[in-house]
Design an enzyme around this catalytic site. Sequence first.
Site, short mmCIF file in Angstrom:
data_model
loop_
_atom_site.label_atom_id
_atom_site.label_comp_id
_atom_site.label_asym_id
_atom_site.label_seq_id
_atom_site.Cartn_x
_atom_site.Cartn_y
_atom_site.Cartn_z
N GLU A 1 -12.49 0.47 -9.56
CA GLU A 1 -11.89 -0.69 -10.85
C GLU A 1 -12.92 -0.91 -11.97
O GLU A 1 -12.80 -1.09 -13.05
CB GLU A 1 -11.41 -1.75 -9.83
CG GLU A 1 -10.63 -2.49 -9.41
CD GLU A 1 -10.61 -1.83 -8.04
OE1 GLU A 1 -11.46 -1.26 -7.39
OE2 GLU A 1 -9.35 -2.29 -7.84
N GLU B 1 -18.29 -6.24 -2.44
CA GLU B 1 -17.16 -6.81 -2.19
C GLU B 1 -16.89 -8.53 -3.19
O GLU B 1 -15.84 -8.19 -3.65
CB GLU B 1 -16.84 -6.57 -1.37
CG GLU B 1 -15.94 -5.38 -0.53
CD GLU B 1 -14.54 -5.01 -1.13
OE1 GLU B 1 -14.99 -4.91 -2.40
OE2 GLU B 1 -13.26 -5.07 -0.50
N GLU C 1 0.42 -1.46 -0.20
CA GLU C 1 0.02 -0.28 0.12
C GLU C 1 0.65 0.94 0.57
O GLU C 1 0.49 2.69 -0.70
CB GLU C 1 -1.08 0.22 1.62
CG GLU C 1 -2.19 -0.77 1.62
CD GLU C 1 -3.34 -0.83 0.15
OE1 GLU C 1 -3.13 -0.30 -0.48
OE2 GLU C 1 -4.21 -2.56 0.20
N ASP D 1 -3.88 -10.00 -8.82
CA ASP D 1 -4.67 -8.64 -9.59
C ASP D 1 -3.68 -7.78 -9.87
O ASP D 1 -2.90 -8.13 -11.37
CB ASP D 1 -5.78 -7.68 -9.21
CG ASP D 1 -5.45 -6.99 -7.47
OD1 ASP D 1 -4.44 -7.34 -6.97
OD2 ASP D 1 -6.46 -6.31 -7.39
#
EC number: 3.2.1.113
Length: 933
Positions: A405, A387, A146, A293
């Site tokens: 996204e 989610e 992150e 991802d």
Amino acid sequence: MSGAGGRGCGSPVPQRAPWSLVAATAAFCLVSATSVWTAGAEPMSREEKQKLGNQVLEMFDHAYGNYMEHAYPADELMPLTCRGRVRGQEPSRGDVDDALGKFSLTLIDSLDTLVVLNKTKEFEDAVRKVLRDVNLDNDVVVSVFETNIRVLGGLLGGHSLAIMLKEKGEYMQWYNDELLQMAKQLGYKLLPAFNTTSGLPYPRINLKFGIRKPEARTGTETDTCTACAGTLILEFAALSRFTGATIFEEYARKALDFLWEKRQRSSNLVGVTINIHTGDWVRKDSGVGAGIDSYYEYLLKAYVLLGDDSFLERFNTHYDAIMRYISQPPLLLDVHIHKPMLNARTWMDALLAFFPGLQVLKGDIRPAIETHEMLYQVIKKHNFLPEAFTTDFRVHWAQHPLRPEFAESTYFLYKATGDPYYLEVGKTLIENLNKYARVPCGFAAMKDVRTGSHEDRMDSFFLAEMFKYLYLLFADKEDIIFDIEDYIFTTEAHLLPLWLSTTNQSISKKNITSEYTELDDSNFDWTCPNTQILFPNDPLYAQSIREPLKNVVDKSCPRGIIRVREESFRSGAKPPLRARDFMATNPEHLEILKKMGVSLIHLKDGRVQLVQHAIQAASSIDAEDGLRFMQEMIELSSQQQKEQQLPPRAVQIVSHPFFGRVVLTAGPAQFGLDLSKHKETRGFVASSKPYNGCSELTNPEAVMGKIALIQRGQCMFAEKARNIQNAGAIGGIVIDDNEGSSSDTAPLFQMAGDGKDTDDIKIPMLFLFSKEGSIILDAIREYEEVEVLLSDKAKDRDPEMENEEQSSPENDSQNQSDEQVSSSSQEVDLVDQESSEESSLNSHPESLSPADTDNVASISPSEQTSDPTENHETTNLNGECTDLDNQLQEQSETEEDSNPNVSWGKKVQPIDSILADWNEDIEAFEMMEKDEL
Ligand code: DMJ
């Protein structure tokens, strides 16, 4: 095909990045499509596009302005309580908090968004603030992943645009690479994380003390996610190439090399988590969503940015495997890396919504259109992408933290196809954000997309990504002050200039291993796709792909959608039995079970248990079918168990200045009016005296006709309900007495009866944790008159209603029914939302009445193994295909229709300081209540 995007097409890939249009990534070969569109969806006028672009700007101002005013210099805004989220000062949310490093995360993550949105002056101010205020040396343990994508990426994106602006000659003339220096400082702080034999980074690091020192409080981890280790190359390479310090790119490359080395060689897939010391796969499931991802994203984009063929070869190898095993159009379903024909789960997570965008960059438009359309249908059903959702599009995890996204993929598909349909999709996203997520102090994450309740959370990626993609979707080239196509988007949508590909290239030369040249690349695409082939002079091409998927979500049974394994079709054999089709009374099904090595055990208490002994299966294929059947049965079982529980409810503040914009997640009661079956209850709130509601109320005149607030504790919930009902209350809200508790961090529960007959309780009762309850208590302090709506799902708030008078007095009384809810005869201590990931309420098994447990057998994890030759799995029988979400939705839609009076609002007034002093008020109020008691 036009512009620089055509440069790389049709010819072998040159050493430098061939796709100079990649910032608009999608646009690399397909940009001309936006101008050739002539048919299909109605074109959107320039005025309409501008209007929507302006709306995005206004929304950004609302989010960013509230962050800067009420939260800065904290990392994030808490939009419900209108204050900053400071780590350590709020109850821990687990891993989610690892993004917070006390470094003004949202400000840094927003830097380049300001430039994209043409807010150059604000950008200049923001950069000055970062340089003045941000400290990167805090004693705090943060996520390496992150911190890299949000903070390092944010600083580099800011630097990239700062030097662009400086060169233009008007803004940032004073700038002297200060952001880059900060980025370098941060880069060095992250490097100790790579001190493993594998070269894979530790997942966390202490910004001040690194990994090794005892004060670090980290460094004991053994595992990391694939995306965590594989999403560094863009930022680290950019840092190296900007500064000339090669070490960053070297480390990121080494980690990528190791992951590539460890791919499962026969399937060419990677697992979700890996041991950073041994390189063993810890989780062997594989998809394109959570945990993996951006590893794939960075392989392709690293090729684009760095022009290194090895990255494209790796990407193409993985992509081939993804399309072979995971892609089951329009679905993308996780599989096992060793048995890639075997689905690993029957649900998908929201993070995979980026994948259509990546497919556009790859040039594979058809599956991108298909998956995007499927996702859009899910959004149309639930307003946001939950989610996680099942293969038959029911909610699996109900939260939605305003993820970008889907907007990202929408933007890229628009760039690729020029189909105005995608502008309409963007318009829907904007409408839903304003309608359901906008609160007076920013935008709040959805706690539960089904109820419309909120979480006190606005993640920094909402500003970094969502507003960029939405703005760019509607912007024309001239609306942006620089050429977006000269940049590439990182996974956090930070902008890195493509000219980096030709700067400081020495690192890549030094590190290329020989293995890549041994790959069989004969099937790889070495050229960009030709738009004339993708869109063969047919402007209806995209529409023709979408059309068959229009009703995919409404047809909730997944039978036609889930891939049936190829082997099943061999020589006309029947497809294998699906768990949800299974009927224990069907002899044919029992025969199939036997073939698969699955036996039925009738337990003494009437339950039926399934056990698989793979070794008893007729063949290895049957054993595999049996394993998959058992896994489906387990998923089905847990899904159904969840659905049998009461879902959470919503408390919506509808009076001025909230106008329905604040929605609080509430726990239901197993007694009293069932809000899912009846119309909502609306009324002003009043505190009961005594506040615990455990004896006859001394202030019946105050609660008469109102919704009484009662504190939890000292007597049974049902007793409180009776006392407030006797005083004339039309509903009750029990507020937790456990200070600081919140549905963000604690599992919601249902309020149980008192073991007696509770049919006498007619009013609806809801439970709020202390933090959510405080929001109402604070509102009372501020406004005295506070009106709320108790319901199973938040009602729409149309901004126009805010200008109308409050609804008629008859709305103040609820529509109650005499129908009663049967209550459990036992006290129930209900627990739900394991790791705050689940959204429906579960009960402790020991608290279920015998009737509840009939036909339900628990699954013993110890009996499950992933090896079909040793597999013994047990599950319950119950396989009907139902769509409770649909029912819930339809039900609530009917209710809304039949109640046109559900509206609220007076004139909107400035609320600048509405929430600012709530903290003080909470304390004062609680002291007062304590004194009274
Ligand atoms: C962002 O921080 C990044 O896009 C990341 O790659 C994963 N997802 C979040 C937003 O959902």
